[in-house]
Scaffold this motif. Structure first.
Motif, mmCIF file in Angstrom:
data_model
loop_
_atom_site.group_PDB
_atom_site.id
_atom_site.type_symbol
_atom_site.label_atom_id
_atom_site.label_comp_id
_atom_site.label_asym_id
_atom_site.label_seq_id
_atom_site.Cartn_x
_atom_site.Cartn_y
_atom_site.Cartn_z
ATOM 1 N N CYS A 57 50.784 -50.314 -6.044
ATOM 2 C CA CYS A 57 51.161 -51.609 -5.467
ATOM 3 C C CYS A 57 51.606 -51.380 -4.033
ATOM 4 C CB CYS A 57 52.307 -52.218 -6.279
ATOM 5 S SG CYS A 57 52.873 -53.788 -5.611
ATOM 6 N N SER A 58 51.187 -52.263 -3.116
ATOM 7 C CA SER A 58 51.575 -52.064 -1.717
ATOM 8 C C SER A 58 53.081 -52.230 -1.521
ATOM 9 C CB SER A 58 50.809 -53.020 -0.806
ATOM 10 O OG SER A 58 50.971 -54.342 -1.255
ATOM 11 N N TYR A 70 51.304 -60.234 0.945
ATOM 12 C CA TYR A 70 50.440 -59.059 1.153
ATOM 13 C C TYR A 70 49.871 -59.014 2.563
ATOM 14 C CZ TYR A 70 51.262 -58.729 -3.769
ATOM 15 O OH TYR A 70 51.910 -58.652 -4.977
ATOM 16 N N ASN A 95 47.039 -54.956 -5.257
ATOM 17 C CA ASN A 95 46.837 -56.395 -5.377
ATOM 18 C C ASN A 95 45.371 -56.814 -5.370
ATOM 19 O OD1 ASN A 95 46.786 -59.306 -3.806
ATOM 20 N ND2 ASN A 95 48.450 -59.122 -5.277
ATOM 21 N N ARG A 114 52.171 -55.076 -12.738
ATOM 22 C CA ARG A 114 52.606 -56.102 -11.781
ATOM 23 C C ARG A 114 51.846 -57.372 -12.133
ATOM 24 N NH1 ARG A 114 54.831 -59.604 -9.500
ATOM 25 N NH2 ARG A 114 54.818 -60.051 -7.273
#
Ligand SMILES: Nc1nc2c(c(=O)[nH]1)N[C@H]1C(S)=C(S)[C@@H](COP(=O)(O)O)O[C@H]1N2
Ligand SMILES: [Mo]
Length: 423
Positions: A154-155, A281, A256, A108
């Motif tokens: 990744c969220s 986020y 992140n 990402r």
């Protein structure tokens, strides 16, 4: 293996784990490119051609078998108004065990991969410290390091499930923003000790050297607990796409905050309010209030085989397998259902159960050729149980698409086709 009587452990064909030993005798049938373990292997006694002539010799850098090239990351199309932005996803349905090969670790990037010469890269520690410090890569390599196996997620992973649709989704397209590696690096606490953190410091603002200048604020308590300044990934220098030459690694927390291409750590009283912790986020609830910081990733699992877009080509025994993980501890238990959650059976955990790492589970399933809905449900060492999709939506709504740990349902129809379903 027709007419065989199996010990049932839950509804719709879930059977005792000891029947896994019978799977090869029964013959497995899963079709096409997503096939799992080979089917009916009639024993042949002839010596194949490749066994009769010497092959190529040793090489300086290895590569995988040409027969394994279907394992690829799935990258989104480049977007001209977001140069270098985007992600690629790990092919979870093809992987086994718990470690993601570096070439298949998800990515990402917010502004692409910088081409960093480690000889010219610096890491600065400043702000509320007794002694600001600057480290070269060479100097960092001299510090004692630790090696830990941890997942990174990744969220935004699995957010598509909250949106609905995606009936043609695969394990990779829906959940491929999670990977797991052995990370080797210097405990951040070692470097902070050397700089001498002042008493009023509460946060560490971490900044990357990419064009996105990505920054995130890490609470000092986490920084002193298990955060690494990571230099190696599965034994080799961290890959450029994972943050070469150094990245921050915050175990169990949303991807992140593990800032890649790390160049600055500034000790502060308050969070720095970076772009990636204000405009992005953050988790907006149905009443439009937002949580600013949701750090740990949820307790989660996923059946990777059979999974979306695979096909079962005959009735009988299958090995159901998948991965489970938790940002708050280790995986204690994984249950599997073949009847959409009406009944559950304990799966076998095949891997070590490390903290904040992927675990691998399996259970045999005797498919009777009828409709089925396969699900898995993880429980972690803190007693957290993976929630259903309905529970996540009731709790947090659908404006927010970060941090969705919900149970994945794979429907199997009478033709043996497997697809993402909502129940
Ligand atoms: N400097 C920098 N760090 C970054 C990013 C970035 O774009 N720039 N992306 C973040 C996000 S959103 C995630 S999920 C993880 C992804 O790490 P990976 O590419 O090694 O899988 O890195 C994080 N760290
Ligand atoms: Mo992310």
């Amino acid at each position: 293996m027709p007419n065989k009587v199996f010990d049932k452990v839950a509804g719709n064909g879930l059977i005792s784990r000891r029947h896994l030993l019978e799977i090869s005798a029964a013959g497995l049938g899963m079709a096409a490119s997503n096939s799992v373990l080979g089917a009916d292997s009639a024993l042949k006694l002839e010596i194949p051609v490749w066994s009769k002539v010497p092959g190529p010799g040793a090489s300086g850098y290895g590569s995988r078998s040409t027969h394994a090239e279907h394992m690829q990351r799935l990258a989104g199309a480049p977007n001209p108004i977001y140069p270098g932005g985007g992600s690629s996803r790990s092919p979870l349905q093809h992987l086994q065990g718990t470690i993601t090969p570096n070439s298949l670790h998800f990515e990402r990037h917010h502004a692409g991969i910088p081409d960093i010469n480690p000889a010219e890269h610096k890491l600065v520690i400043n702000g509320l410290v007794r002694q600001p410090l600057v480290f070269s890569y060479e100097e960092l390599l001299k510090y004692p390091m630790v090696s830990k196996i941890h997942f990174l997620e990744c969220s935004g992973n699995s957010g598509a499930l909250l949106r609905g649709g995606n009936e043609d989704g695969t394990a990779q397209s829906l959940h491929g923003l999670v990977s797991c590696a052995e990370w080797t690096g210097i405990p951040l606490s070692t470097l902070l000790d050397e700089a001498g953190v002042l008493r009023e410091a509460r946060w560490v603002a971490a900044v990357g050297a990419d064009a996105a200048s990505m920054g995130r604020s890490v609470p000092l308590s986490k920084a002193l607990d298990d955060v690494l300044v990571a230099l190696y990934q599965n034994g080799e220098p961290v890959r450029p796409e994972q943050g070469y030459p150094i990245r921050l690694f915050c175990p169990g927390w949303e991807g992140n905050i593990s800032v890649k291409w790390l160049t600055q750590l500034k000790l502060t009283r308050e969070p720095a309010q970076f772009r990636d912790e204000t405009s992005k986020y953050t988790d907006t609830m149905p009443d439009r209030s937002s949580y600013q910081f949701t750090f740990p990733m949820g307790t989660k699992s996923l059946i990777t085989s059979p999974s979306g877009q695979m096909a079962l080509n005959s009735q009988g025994l299958y090995k159901v397998t998948g991965i489970a993980w938790s940002g708050s501890g280790s995986i204690r238990r994984v249950e599997v259902s073949a009847d959409g959650g009406r009944s559950w059976a304990d799966a076998l955990i095949e891997s070590d159960q490390f903290e904040k790492a992927l675990a691998r589970f399996s259970i045999p399933w005797d498919w009777n050729g009828g409709d089925a809905v396969l699900q898995s449900r993880a429980t972690d060492s803190q007693g957290n149980v993976q929630p259903t999709r309905d529970a996540v939506i009731a709790d947090r709504g659908t404006i927010n698409r970060y941090h969705n740990p919900c149970i994945q349902s794979w429907g199997v129809n009478r033709a043996g086709e497997v697809s993402n379903v909502y129940i």
